[in-house]
Motif scaffolding. Structure first.
Motif, PDB file in Angstrom:
ATOM      1  N   SER A  50      20.633 -22.734 -26.948  1.00  0.00           N
ATOM      2  CA  SER A  50      21.673 -22.293 -26.005  1.00  0.00           C
ATOM      3  C   SER A  50      22.015 -20.823 -26.219  1.00  0.00           C
ATOM      4  CB  SER A  50      22.929 -23.150 -26.168  1.00  0.00           C
ATOM      5  OG  SER A  50      22.651 -24.512 -25.930  1.00  0.00           O
ATOM      6  N   ASN A  54      21.239 -17.862 -23.614  1.00  0.00           N
ATOM      7  CA  ASN A  54      22.398 -17.061 -23.221  1.00  0.00           C
ATOM      8  C   ASN A  54      22.094 -15.571 -23.329  1.00  0.00           C
ATOM      9  OD1 ASN A  54      24.844 -15.500 -24.717  1.00  0.00           O
ATOM     10  ND2 ASN A  54      25.657 -16.752 -23.058  1.00  0.00           N
ATOM     11  N   TYR A  57      19.632 -14.313 -20.640  1.00  0.00           N
ATOM     12  CA  TYR A  57      20.311 -14.089 -19.360  1.00  0.00           C
ATOM     13  C   TYR A  57      21.172 -12.832 -19.406  1.00  0.00           C
ATOM     14  CZ  TYR A  57      23.089 -15.023 -15.173  1.00  0.00           C
ATOM     15  OH  TYR A  57      23.698 -14.927 -13.941  1.00  0.00           O
ATOM     16  N   LEU A 114      23.053 -27.578 -21.382  1.00  0.00           N
ATOM     17  CA  LEU A 114      22.868 -27.285 -19.961  1.00  0.00           C
ATOM     18  C   LEU A 114      24.111 -26.617 -19.368  1.00  0.00           C
ATOM     19  CD1 LEU A 114      20.651 -27.782 -17.774  1.00  0.00           C
ATOM     20  CD2 LEU A 114      21.943 -29.830 -17.126  1.00  0.00           C
ATOM     21  N   ILE A 118      23.726 -22.832 -17.862  1.00  0.00           N
ATOM     22  CA  ILE A 118      23.721 -22.626 -16.408  1.00  0.00           C
ATOM     23  C   ILE A 118      25.123 -22.664 -15.798  1.00  0.00           C
ATOM     24  CG2 ILE A 118      21.421 -23.643 -16.261  1.00  0.00           C
ATOM     25  CD1 ILE A 118      22.712 -26.087 -14.900  1.00  0.00           C
ATOM     26  N   PRO A 122      26.466 -17.750 -16.629  1.00  0.00           N
ATOM     27  CA  PRO A 122      26.476 -16.919 -15.413  1.00  0.00           C
ATOM     28  C   PRO A 122      27.869 -16.692 -14.826  1.00  0.00           C
ATOM     29  CG  PRO A 122      25.633 -19.106 -14.921  1.00  0.00           C
ATOM     30  CD  PRO A 122      25.755 -19.024 -16.405  1.00  0.00           C
TER      31      PRO A 122
END
Length: 287
Positions: A50, A54, A57, A114, A118, A122
């Motif tokens: 995760s 992270n 992104y 998850l 997601i 964001p």
């Protein structure tokens, strides 16, 4: 190798390990080392995955902030592709080890990862609600340790989840208060009002206040004769309550002054609060 260790945020991973271990010890009557190893490997792998995804992104926003600009991806010490593949592999490893315990462990572990990747990630640059969404995966480790033993989501897991869920708001919002200007550079909105104002400070006090009854709820359940396998003695409840009073006092101080120094005190207290509460619970059970 060090760069990949840094990618998974080892300090945060340690917090997850400790919370999983605490939940496991509170649920178990004897130590099953095979199960415990699977739980810790699975938990750390999923958290690492995760954290890695992270950063994949957020590589651009990380490069804008002082506290994150020296991470492996903004400095190109690891390529984005390599970090992405490494994180996915870690995620599959985590799901695999947790599934070897119970399906429900793998389900909650995978769901938390998850939501974090997601959902929370964001939304950090678009809405302060990201903090609320991120609190759900952040609250999983404590209860996951209990689920690994019990194979069910019941009243006890709900209490453990609620404790870590509520704790995250004063913890992360105090950090957001301290790092407000740094977060602004990247357009990250974490404080509930979007500003260092009375509304944000009040929200911090609100969530910290509700930690008090939730943290001593195992004792309260005894008084109301509600059956629960999560127990807390009167002495243990007093210690936990006093710990919470100190935490709440510092939250009120921030509400009163709105000063960064008081946000730092609250942040330090939050770092101490959760593991100390978990240790009190464990000692109270076994001693």
């Amino acid at each position: 190798m060090y760069n990949y260790i840094e990618l998974i945020k080892p300090r945060l991973s340690f917090t997850v390990i400790f919370s999983c271990l605490a939940g496991y010890l509170l649920a178990s009557t004897s130590i099953d080392y095979s199960l415990l190893v699977k739980l810790l490997i699975g938990g750390v792998s999923l958290v690492g995955a995760s954290n890695g995804l992270n950063q994949v992104y957020e590589v651009d926003t990380d490069g804008l902030m002082d506290r994150t600009k020296n991470r492996p991806l903004p400095t190109s010490r690891i390529s984005i592709q390599a970090a992405f593949i490494f994180s996915l592999i870690l995620g599959f490893i985590g799901i695999f080890f947790l599934s070897m315990i119970y399906f429900i462990c793998a389900f909650f572990g995978g769901l938390s990862s998850l939501i974090y990747v997601i959902g929370y990630t964001p939304l950090k640059t678009s809405t302060p609600l990201s903090g609320f969404i991120g609190a759900f995966p952040g609250a999983m480790p404590f209860m996951l340790g209990w689920v690994a033993v019990s194979n069910q989501f019941a009243l006890e897991t709900g209490i453990l989840f609620a404790i870590q869920f509520l704790w995250q708001f004063p913890h992360f919002w105090s950090i957001a208060w301290i790092r407000f200007k740094d977060y602004q550079k990247a357009g990250i909105q974490l404080l509930p009002s979007g500003r260092k104002d009375h509304k944000s400070a009040f929200q911090i006090v609100f969530y910290t206040f509700w930690l008090l009854p939730i943290s001593i709820s195992p004792l309260l359940l005894d008084y109301f004769e509600i059956q629960s396998q999560l127990n807390l003695s009167t002495l243990g409840a007093i210690l936990v309550f006093l710990l919470g009073v100190i935490f709440l006092f510092l939250a009120f101080q921030l509400l009163k002054t709105k000063q960064v120094d008081d946000a730092k005190k609250l942040m330090i207290c939050s770092i101490i609060y959760l593991p100390v509460l978990q240790i009190i619970y464990i000692i109270d059970k076994y001693i």
